[in-house]
Design a protein around this motif. Structure first.
Motif, PDB file in Angstrom:
ATOM      1  N   GLY A   1       0.807  -1.212   0.000  1.00 42.24           N
ATOM      2  CA  GLY A   1       0.000   0.000   0.000  1.00 42.24           C
ATOM      3  C   GLY A   1       0.837   1.257   0.000  1.00 42.24           C
ATOM      4  O   GLY A   1       0.513   2.234  -0.684  1.00 42.24           O
ATOM      5  N   LEU A   2       1.926   1.230   0.736  1.00 45.53           N
ATOM      6  CA  LEU A   2       2.818   2.393   0.771  1.00 45.53           C
ATOM      7  C   LEU A   2       3.460   2.628  -0.586  1.00 45.53           C
ATOM      8  O   LEU A   2       3.567   3.778  -1.052  1.00 45.53           O
ATOM      9  CB  LEU A   2       3.883   2.180   1.852  1.00 45.53           C
ATOM     10  CG  LEU A   2       4.822   3.359   2.119  1.00 45.53           C
ATOM     11  CD1 LEU A   2       4.030   4.575   2.585  1.00 45.53           C
ATOM     12  CD2 LEU A   2       5.876   2.972   3.162  1.00 45.53           C
ATOM     13  N   VAL A   3       3.877   1.555  -1.234  1.00 46.66           N
ATOM     14  CA  VAL A   3       4.496   1.675  -2.564  1.00 46.66           C
ATOM     15  C   VAL A   3       3.492   2.244  -3.566  1.00 46.66           C
ATOM     16  O   VAL A   3       3.814   3.148  -4.349  1.00 46.66           O
ATOM     17  CB  VAL A   3       5.018   0.303  -3.040  1.00 46.66           C
ATOM     18  CG1 VAL A   3       5.447   0.374  -4.506  1.00 46.66           C
ATOM     19  CG2 VAL A   3       6.187  -0.153  -2.173  1.00 46.66           C
ATOM     20  N   ILE A   4       2.254   1.725  -3.543  1.00 45.09           N
ATOM     21  CA  ILE A   4       1.223   2.216  -4.462  1.00 45.09           C
ATOM     22  C   ILE A   4       0.931   3.693  -4.198  1.00 45.09           C
ATOM     23  O   ILE A   4       0.831   4.497  -5.119  1.00 45.09           O
ATOM     24  CB  ILE A   4      -0.060   1.374  -4.322  1.00 45.09           C
ATOM     25  CG1 ILE A   4       0.175  -0.058  -4.809  1.00 45.09           C
ATOM     26  CG2 ILE A   4      -1.212   2.008  -5.109  1.00 45.09           C
ATOM     27  CD1 ILE A   4      -1.001  -0.986  -4.566  1.00 45.09           C
TER      28      ILE A   4
ATOM     29  N   PRO B   1       4.706   1.398 -11.862  1.00 42.37           N
ATOM     30  CA  PRO B   1       4.770   2.049 -13.185  1.00 42.37           C
ATOM     31  C   PRO B   1       3.391   2.383 -13.730  1.00 42.37           C
ATOM     32  O   PRO B   1       2.476   1.557 -13.691  1.00 42.37           O
ATOM     33  CB  PRO B   1       5.475   1.001 -14.058  1.00 42.37           C
ATOM     34  CG  PRO B   1       6.279   0.191 -13.094  1.00 42.37           C
ATOM     35  CD  PRO B   1       5.471   0.138 -11.842  1.00 42.37           C
ATOM     36  N   GLY B   2       3.246   3.598 -14.218  1.00 46.83           N
ATOM     37  CA  GLY B   2       1.977   4.033 -14.799  1.00 46.83           C
ATOM     38  C   GLY B   2       0.971   4.551 -13.788  1.00 46.83           C
ATOM     39  O   GLY B   2      -0.137   4.956 -14.167  1.00 46.83           O
ATOM     40  N   GLN B   3       1.310   4.542 -12.500  1.00 44.69           N
ATOM     41  CA  GLN B   3       0.409   5.013 -11.449  1.00 44.69           C
ATOM     42  C   GLN B   3       0.916   6.317 -10.851  1.00 44.69           C
ATOM     43  O   GLN B   3       2.105   6.458 -10.562  1.00 44.69           O
ATOM     44  CB  GLN B   3       0.300   3.958 -10.334  1.00 44.69           C
ATOM     45  CG  GLN B   3      -0.314   2.651 -10.791  1.00 44.69           C
ATOM     46  CD  GLN B   3      -1.789   2.777 -11.075  1.00 44.69           C
ATOM     47  OE1 GLN B   3      -2.539   3.367 -10.307  1.00 44.69           O
ATOM     48  NE2 GLN B   3      -2.219   2.211 -12.208  1.00 44.69           N
ATOM     49  N   GLN B   4       0.020   7.284 -10.699  1.00 42.71           N
ATOM     50  CA  GLN B   4       0.391   8.549 -10.099  1.00 42.71           C
ATOM     51  C   GLN B   4       0.496   8.422  -8.577  1.00 42.71           C
ATOM     52  O   GLN B   4      -0.092   7.531  -7.973  1.00 42.71           O
ATOM     53  CB  GLN B   4      -0.651   9.623 -10.427  1.00 42.71           C
ATOM     54  CG  GLN B   4      -0.721  10.009 -11.888  1.00 42.71           C
ATOM     55  CD  GLN B   4      -1.728  11.115 -12.108  1.00 42.71           C
ATOM     56  OE1 GLN B   4      -2.560  11.406 -11.245  1.00 42.71           O
ATOM     57  NE2 GLN B   4      -1.656  11.747 -13.286  1.00 42.71           N
ATOM     58  N   ARG B   5       1.242   9.330  -7.997  1.00 44.21           N
ATOM     59  CA  ARG B   5       1.342   9.385  -6.539  1.00 44.21           C
ATOM     60  C   ARG B   5       0.003   9.855  -5.973  1.00 44.21           C
ATOM     61  O   ARG B   5      -0.595  10.821  -6.441  1.00 44.21           O
ATOM     62  CB  ARG B   5       2.447  10.357  -6.132  1.00 44.21           C
ATOM     63  CG  ARG B   5       2.650  10.471  -4.629  1.00 44.21           C
ATOM     64  CD  ARG B   5       3.770  11.469  -4.325  1.00 44.21           C
ATOM     65  NE  ARG B   5       3.989  11.583  -2.899  1.00 44.21           N
ATOM     66  CZ  ARG B   5       3.304  12.396  -2.074  1.00 44.21           C
ATOM     67  NH1 ARG B   5       2.339  13.157  -2.588  1.00 44.21           N
ATOM     68  NH2 ARG B   5       3.587  12.454  -0.792  1.00 44.21           N
ATOM     69  N   ILE B   6      -0.506   9.139  -4.959  1.00 42.14           N
ATOM     70  CA  ILE B   6      -1.808   9.463  -4.378  1.00 42.14           C
ATOM     71  C   ILE B   6      -1.663  10.409  -3.196  1.00 42.14           C
ATOM     72  O   ILE B   6      -2.383  11.390  -3.071  1.00 42.14           O
ATOM     73  CB  ILE B   6      -2.549   8.181  -3.938  1.00 42.14           C
ATOM     74  CG1 ILE B   6      -2.752   7.246  -5.130  1.00 42.14           C
ATOM     75  CG2 ILE B   6      -3.889   8.520  -3.296  1.00 42.14           C
ATOM     76  CD1 ILE B   6      -3.356   5.904  -4.747  1.00 42.14           C
ATOM     77  N   GLY B   7      -0.715  10.094  -2.331  1.00 40.95           N
ATOM     78  CA  GLY B   7      -0.506  10.936  -1.156  1.00 40.95           C
ATOM     79  C   GLY B   7      -1.708  10.932  -0.219  1.00 40.95           C
ATOM     80  O   GLY B   7      -2.331   9.897   0.007  1.00 40.95           O
TER      81      GLY B   7
ATOM     82  N   GLY C   1      -2.677  -2.992 -11.119  1.00 42.75           N
ATOM     83  CA  GLY C   1      -2.302  -4.120 -11.957  1.00 42.75           C
ATOM     84  C   GLY C   1      -1.738  -5.301 -11.212  1.00 42.75           C
ATOM     85  O   GLY C   1      -1.146  -6.204 -11.813  1.00 42.75           O
ATOM     86  N   ILE C   2      -1.914  -5.336  -9.884  1.00 47.34           N
ATOM     87  CA  ILE C   2      -1.397  -6.453  -9.071  1.00 47.34           C
ATOM     88  C   ILE C   2      -2.583  -7.345  -8.717  1.00 47.34           C
ATOM     89  O   ILE C   2      -3.036  -7.407  -7.572  1.00 47.34           O
ATOM     90  CB  ILE C   2      -0.690  -5.932  -7.810  1.00 47.34           C
ATOM     91  CG1 ILE C   2       0.228  -4.761  -8.133  1.00 47.34           C
ATOM     92  CG2 ILE C   2       0.113  -7.041  -7.137  1.00 47.34           C
ATOM     93  CD1 ILE C   2       0.859  -4.115  -6.913  1.00 47.34           C
ATOM     94  N   SER C   3      -3.089  -8.058  -9.684  1.00 45.54           N
ATOM     95  CA  SER C   3      -4.325  -8.824  -9.500  1.00 45.54           C
ATOM     96  C   SER C   3      -4.174 -10.029  -8.588  1.00 45.54           C
ATOM     97  O   SER C   3      -5.149 -10.483  -7.982  1.00 45.54           O
ATOM     98  CB  SER C   3      -4.850  -9.276 -10.863  1.00 45.54           C
ATOM     99  OG  SER C   3      -3.873 -10.045 -11.546  1.00 45.54           O
TER     100      SER C   3
END
Length: 528
Positions: free
Chosen positions: A184-187, A193-199, A308-310
């Protein structure tokens, strides 16, 4: 095999003779007779018939995993504080309700816990079937049968088998919590890759609260309170740590260690996981409306799927499945040992005193296995529906038990003060728990009385919900008053509470001191 103790045969005479002998052989007899025999701290049945097979690593991991399930490390600190000096197969609060308050309260709460734990097993089996439906909705009856058989085998074989099974499940749960927290922290930080930072964007928009049954701030509060009430079910079960005290090696050392060490470790994991899950998915996300009962409704799964981590979905569902299985095992252990403890005190039929040569109360196990067949109700009503129905019934009983725990603790400190005994004379004490017990008692009563608050909202009345939310309250009151009238028991005065006898027992029967961790063992932060 059946009817024998590992150390001595127990069924060598009539049941009346054996029970009389048990009373005369008791290690410590304390308190007034109160109309139903002398209240005992530890009985000869408990000393001789139960096997102390759970080691330090077993009890530490059971405590840690149970607290991860319930997020209730603070509760563990309150309860473990006095269970370690009179380990018994009753959950600590049943025996201590007799010693600290009134024998009738011990009877009422004892049977209440039996009722709750016996219902918990079929509810957890129903939950397990719901989780299996994530992969297949076929052969529901077969899965229920397999779970019942496995639960029976774990409950009837040597208690060390239970310890090893729970140790394995606890390890899986701890690895899962650590893994999804890191994921969760990494996401959230944009490491995929291809994912924006949520913060922390979701903390501001849409915010943490969702409206429920009403609009505006009142609806947001009701949503928050509904979640708090539903969380009660997840808290149920940590009592199994203290129930296992009678079958734990060196319980006066291992129980306090398990309770104290788990507090800091779980606090860190709990705070991190709650912090990160609130960052991953907005509170109004449609995926959170998933009512499948599987891992698909987890916000961690939602975030992983979008990244994308199904594979995470199946992993979490599998570990949660073992958690349901573990909870069923813990409820079976608790229910059988509590019923055994009631039988010792003549508050349940004598047949429940029968044990195997391995120290397992097998008649109690058989009865609880039969009750577990209630899980088959899910075949006609839907497993999830039955699960929620049983959930409500057990949640109310959990809050009643916790209220008694906290009241016991308050009475203990009142008795210490009245008898002029310093709390420092106890093997384990904390200066702040007398105050936190009062706060927690008020909170438990509030949750108990508002457990079915939704039915009182205009246009939302539901008779089944009302009954399942509050049925346990009159049951406990009737049991207490009925036993009090039948046995003519009295509320113990603070001067009669047998604290000195309990302390004397500790001094007379010292445990072998556990050696300190050495070398690489000091790196073990879980159970070392």
């Amino acid at each position: 095999m059946f009817g024998k103790s590992l150390r001595r045969p127990i069924w060598t005479g009539s049941e009346d003779d054996i029970e009389a002998k048990a009373i005369t052989e008791s290690n410590v007899q304390v308190g007034p007779e109160q109309g139903h025999g002398v209240v005992q701290i530890v009985d000869s049945h408990e000393e001789n018939d139960l096997s102390r097979s759970l080691s330090q690593r077993h009890i530490q991991m059971i405590a840690l995993a149970g607290a991860i399930d319930s997020l209730s490390a603070l509760y563990n600190l309150h309860s473990g504080k006095y269970q370690h000096y009179s380990p018994s197969p009753d959950p600590f609060f049943v025996r201590h309700a007799e010693l600290l308050v009134d024998p009738s309260l011990g009877f009422a709460i004892g049977w209440n816990v039996v009722y709750g734990t016996y219902l918990s097993v079929p509810s957890e089996i129903s939950a397990a079937v719901v989780l299996i439906e994530f992969w297949t909705d076929k052969y529901a009856a077969l899965w229920i049968t397999l779970f019942i058989i496995v639960a029976f085998l774990v409950g009837i074989i040597v208690v060390r088998v239970y310890g090893e099974v729970e140790f394995f499940f606890a390890t899986l749960k701890i690895l899962l919590v650590a893994g999804i927290t890191i994921m969760g922290l990494v996401i959230d930080l944009g490491g995929v890759p291809g994912q924006q930072r949520i913060g922390f964007r979701y903390w501001n928009n849409p915010g943490p609260f969702v409206e429920y049954l009403a609009s505006g701030s009142w609806g947001s509060f009701l949503g928050f309170w509904a979640v708090m009430n539903n969380a009660v079910y997840s808290f149920a079960g940590v009592e199994s740590l203290s129930v296992a005290a009678a079958e734990t090696k060196n319980p006066r050392q291992n129980i306090p260690k398990a309770c104290k060490r788990v507090f800091a470790r779980v606090s860190v994991m709990y705070i991190l996981s709650v912090l990160i899950v609130g960052m991953l998915v907005p509170s109004n996300d449609p995926s959170l409306d998933d009512e499948s009962g599987t891992a698909a409704q987890s916000p961690f799964v939602t975030a992983a799927a979008r990244a994308g981590i199904s594979v995470v979905l199946s992993i979490i569902n599998a570990v949660v499945l073992t958690s349901a299985w573990s909870a069923a095992n813990q409820s079976l252990l608790a229910g059988t040992r509590i019923l055994y403890g009631l039988a010792i005190k003549k508050q349940a039929p004598k047949i429940f005193l029968r044990t195997t040569k391995w120290g397992i109360p097998f008649v109690c196990v058989i009865l609880q296995t039969l009750v577990a067949t209630l899980a088959y109700m899910g075949l006609s009503n839907g497993a999830l529906t039955v699960f929620y129905w049983l959930l409500d019934l057990t949640a109310c009983g959990t809050l009643i038990s916790w209220s008694v725990i906290l009241f016991n603790h308050i009475r203990l400190h009142q008795a210490l003060k009245k008898q002029g005994i310093s709390s420092q004379e106890l093997p384990w004490s904390n200066w702040w728990t007398p105050y936190s017990s009062r706060v927690a008692l008020v909170a438990c009563i509030m949750f108990l009385l508002t457990g079915g608050f939704s039915v009182f909202v205009e246009g939302n009345w539901d008779t089944a919900t009302f009954i399942s939310s509050y049925l346990d309250i009159p049951i406990v009151i009737i049991a207490y008053v009925g036993w009090k009238l039948f046995k003519k028991t009295k509320i113990l005065s603070l001067d009669d509470i047998p604290i000195q006898n309990a302390l004397k027992k500790i001094r007379e029967k010292l445990e072998e001191r556990i050696s300190l961790a050495r070398g690489w063992q000091r790196l073990n932060i879980l159970w070392g």
